[in-house]
Design a protein around this motif. Structure first.
Motif, PDB file in Angstrom:
ATOM      1  N   ILE A   8       0.837  -1.209   0.000  1.00  0.00           N
ATOM      2  CA  ILE A   8       0.000   0.000   0.000  1.00  0.00           C
ATOM      3  C   ILE A   8       0.870   1.256   0.000  1.00  0.00           C
ATOM      4  O   ILE A   8       0.617   2.206  -0.753  1.00  0.00           O
ATOM      5  N   LEU A   9       1.907   1.249   0.841  1.00  0.00           N
ATOM      6  CA  LEU A   9       2.791   2.414   0.905  1.00  0.00           C
ATOM      7  C   LEU A   9       3.546   2.620  -0.407  1.00  0.00           C
ATOM      8  O   LEU A   9       3.756   3.758  -0.846  1.00  0.00           O
ATOM      9  N   ASP A  12       1.150   4.189  -2.936  1.00  0.00           N
ATOM     10  CA  ASP A  12       0.964   5.606  -2.613  1.00  0.00           C
ATOM     11  C   ASP A  12       2.202   6.422  -2.976  1.00  0.00           C
ATOM     12  O   ASP A  12       2.091   7.542  -3.511  1.00  0.00           O
ATOM     13  N   GLY A  13       3.378   5.863  -2.655  1.00  0.00           N
ATOM     14  CA  GLY A  13       4.613   6.580  -2.960  1.00  0.00           C
ATOM     15  C   GLY A  13       4.817   6.776  -4.454  1.00  0.00           C
ATOM     16  O   GLY A  13       5.206   7.863  -4.896  1.00  0.00           O
ATOM     17  N   THR A  15       2.469   6.810  -6.714  1.00  0.00           N
ATOM     18  CA  THR A  15       1.431   7.726  -7.198  1.00  0.00           C
ATOM     19  C   THR A  15       1.837   9.177  -6.971  1.00  0.00           C
ATOM     20  O   THR A  15       1.768  10.013  -7.883  1.00  0.00           O
ATOM     21  N   ASN A  16       2.268   9.478  -5.736  1.00  0.00           N
ATOM     22  CA  ASN A  16       2.731  10.837  -5.462  1.00  0.00           C
ATOM     23  C   ASN A  16       3.999  11.156  -6.253  1.00  0.00           C
ATOM     24  O   ASN A  16       4.182  12.285  -6.732  1.00  0.00           O
ATOM     25  N   ARG A 187     -12.027   0.821  -8.458  1.00  0.00           N
ATOM     26  CA  ARG A 187     -10.973   0.273  -7.584  1.00  0.00           C
ATOM     27  C   ARG A 187     -10.663  -1.147  -8.034  1.00  0.00           C
ATOM     28  O   ARG A 187     -11.555  -1.913  -8.384  1.00  0.00           O
ATOM     29  N   SER A 196      -6.586   2.378  -6.931  1.00  0.00           N
ATOM     30  CA  SER A 196      -7.705   3.232  -7.319  1.00  0.00           C
ATOM     31  C   SER A 196      -7.576   3.653  -8.777  1.00  0.00           C
ATOM     32  O   SER A 196      -6.482   3.700  -9.346  1.00  0.00           O
ATOM     33  N   ALA A 199      -5.314   6.662  -9.182  1.00  0.00           N
ATOM     34  CA  ALA A 199      -3.881   6.363  -9.216  1.00  0.00           C
ATOM     35  C   ALA A 199      -3.460   5.915 -10.614  1.00  0.00           C
ATOM     36  O   ALA A 199      -2.373   6.281 -11.092  1.00  0.00           O
ATOM     37  N   ILE A 268      -6.805  13.387  -4.411  1.00  0.00           N
ATOM     38  CA  ILE A 268      -6.175  12.514  -3.419  1.00  0.00           C
ATOM     39  C   ILE A 268      -5.655  13.282  -2.211  1.00  0.00           C
ATOM     40  O   ILE A 268      -5.132  12.677  -1.270  1.00  0.00           O
ATOM     41  N   ALA A 310       6.275   8.203   1.487  1.00  0.00           N
ATOM     42  CA  ALA A 310       5.229   7.280   1.905  1.00  0.00           C
ATOM     43  C   ALA A 310       5.680   6.413   3.082  1.00  0.00           C
ATOM     44  O   ALA A 310       4.946   6.264   4.074  1.00  0.00           O
ATOM     45  N   SER A 313       6.024   8.459   6.277  1.00  0.00           N
ATOM     46  CA  SER A 313       4.753   8.774   6.927  1.00  0.00           C
ATOM     47  C   SER A 313       4.271   7.625   7.799  1.00  0.00           C
ATOM     48  O   SER A 313       3.508   7.828   8.751  1.00  0.00           O
TER      49      SER A 313
END
Length: 346
Positions: A8-9, A12-13, A15-16, A187, A196, A199, A268, A310, A313
């Motif tokens: 998951i991280l 997210d990482g 994506t950002n 999703r 998602s 993403a 997001i 990510a 965090s």
């Protein structure tokens, strides 16, 4: 931390990081062509996201009035400069009208379209056009007369432009944060990781834009002109390439990238009037990792920044920004040792 949390991280990482990659590319582009370390890049992100948020409410965004103000000032400056050069009122008026044409046209379209509540894609396209219009105007008013100044002077001007745009953002958007609707609500499950639709759109859009940038610089005349300006400004000027036109086109592209990044990040994250500084600064860190000259290096650096952010965090959320920005120190140390000399020696 187990495998599912790490997955998951990582998603997210990345994506950002895809968004930071766009900002890093814009930072490298502006610096390569104009020698400007463009700190206000993040404000274009904020303006793009918040302009779309205001259009979603059916109201006219305040960026329209700021756009008209900057266009009027730039038109006056251009008319005065043309009159001094040619001593012709007609030529001066024509030069001013050329500056005003697109900003006035997009403002009139927005004034008509805002209450109509068009689809999200139409509003997004309108937001991109509005924010992109700021690029040439900002260059004309803040940088064009200082094009031959030192990098330090240009950096100081960038700081001033950043504070001005941030303050104007507070004036026109208020202190409230906004989050835009997603462009794709689907999703998908990849084992323990949920991916998602937003993403996927971010990844595809960033990749497509990088390819388009490569095609622009490799296949088009304007792209080759910008490359020539980046390699040798004086030589490009002697070959008939206008450094002023190159600067305005570069800032227009930076504003386009910033607006697009704002649209991608809006669904997001909640965006405030001052959110652009931290977002743009992470793009700057990515650009520094690429040495402010390498587009692939900036893109890879952006993905690294996103992944480190990510995981930071998760492990130390209170210090995630510190950890990300500390990345710049070993990179600068390595590059200074690799260079092995100072400009003052020559």
């Amino acid at each position: 931390m187990d495998f599912s949390i790490a997955g998951i991280l990582l998603v997210d990482g990345l994506t950002n990081g895809a968004i930071y990659a766009l900002l890093g590319l814009a930072t490298v582009l502006v610096f390569a062509v104009t020698r400007i370390i463009f700190i206000p890049q993040g404000e274009f992100v904020t303006y793009g996201a918040l302009t779309l948020a205001i259009l979603q409410t059916g109201k006219v965004p305040g960026t329209i009035w700021l756009l008209l103000l900057l266009a009027a000032l730039a038109a006056l400056a251009e008319s005065f400069q043309t009159w001094k050069r040619h001593k012709s009122v007609a030529s001066a008026a024509l030069a001013g009208l050329r500056v005003l044409a697109f900003p006035v046209a997009i403002s009139l379209i927005t004034l008509w379209a805002a209450p109509q509540q068009f689809s999200l894609l139409v509003q997004a396209g309108l937001s991109v056009c509005i924010v992109t219009s700021f690029g040439p105007l900002v260059y004309r008013l803040a940088y064009q007369s200082l094009a031959d100044a030192s990098s330090l002077v240009l950096l100081i001007v960038s700081v001033g432009v950043h504070f001005a745009l941030t303050g104007l953002g507070l004036l026109f958007f208020g202190a409230e944060g906004f989050r835009n609707p997603s462009f794709w609500d689907a999703r998908f499950s990849l084992g323990a990781v949920n991916l998602s639709g937003q993403a996927i759109i971010i990844a595809l859009t960033s990749s497509a834009f990088m390819v388009l940038l490569w095609l622009f610089f490799e296949r088009t005349l304007y792209g080759k002109a910008l490359r020539a300006t980046a390699v040798n400004r004086l030589g490009a000027r002697l070959m008939g390439i206008s450094s002023q036109a190159a600067g305005q086109l570069t800032l227009a592209m930076a504003a386009l990238i910033g607006a697009l990044s704002g649209l991608l990040i809006g669904p997001i994250a909640t965006v405030f009037f001052d959110s652009g500084f931290l977002i743009g600064l992470k793009g700057f860190v990515a650009a520094v990792i690429g040495g402010l000259v390498s587009y692939p290096g900036a893109a890879l650096g952006a993905l690294l920044v996103g992944v480190i952010e990510a995981f930071s965090s998760f492990w130390a959320s209170a210090f995630k920004e510190v950890i990300v920005f500390t990345l710049i120190l070993p990179v600068l140390l390595w590059r200074s040792l690799k260079a092995g000399h100072s400009d003052e020696e020559h």
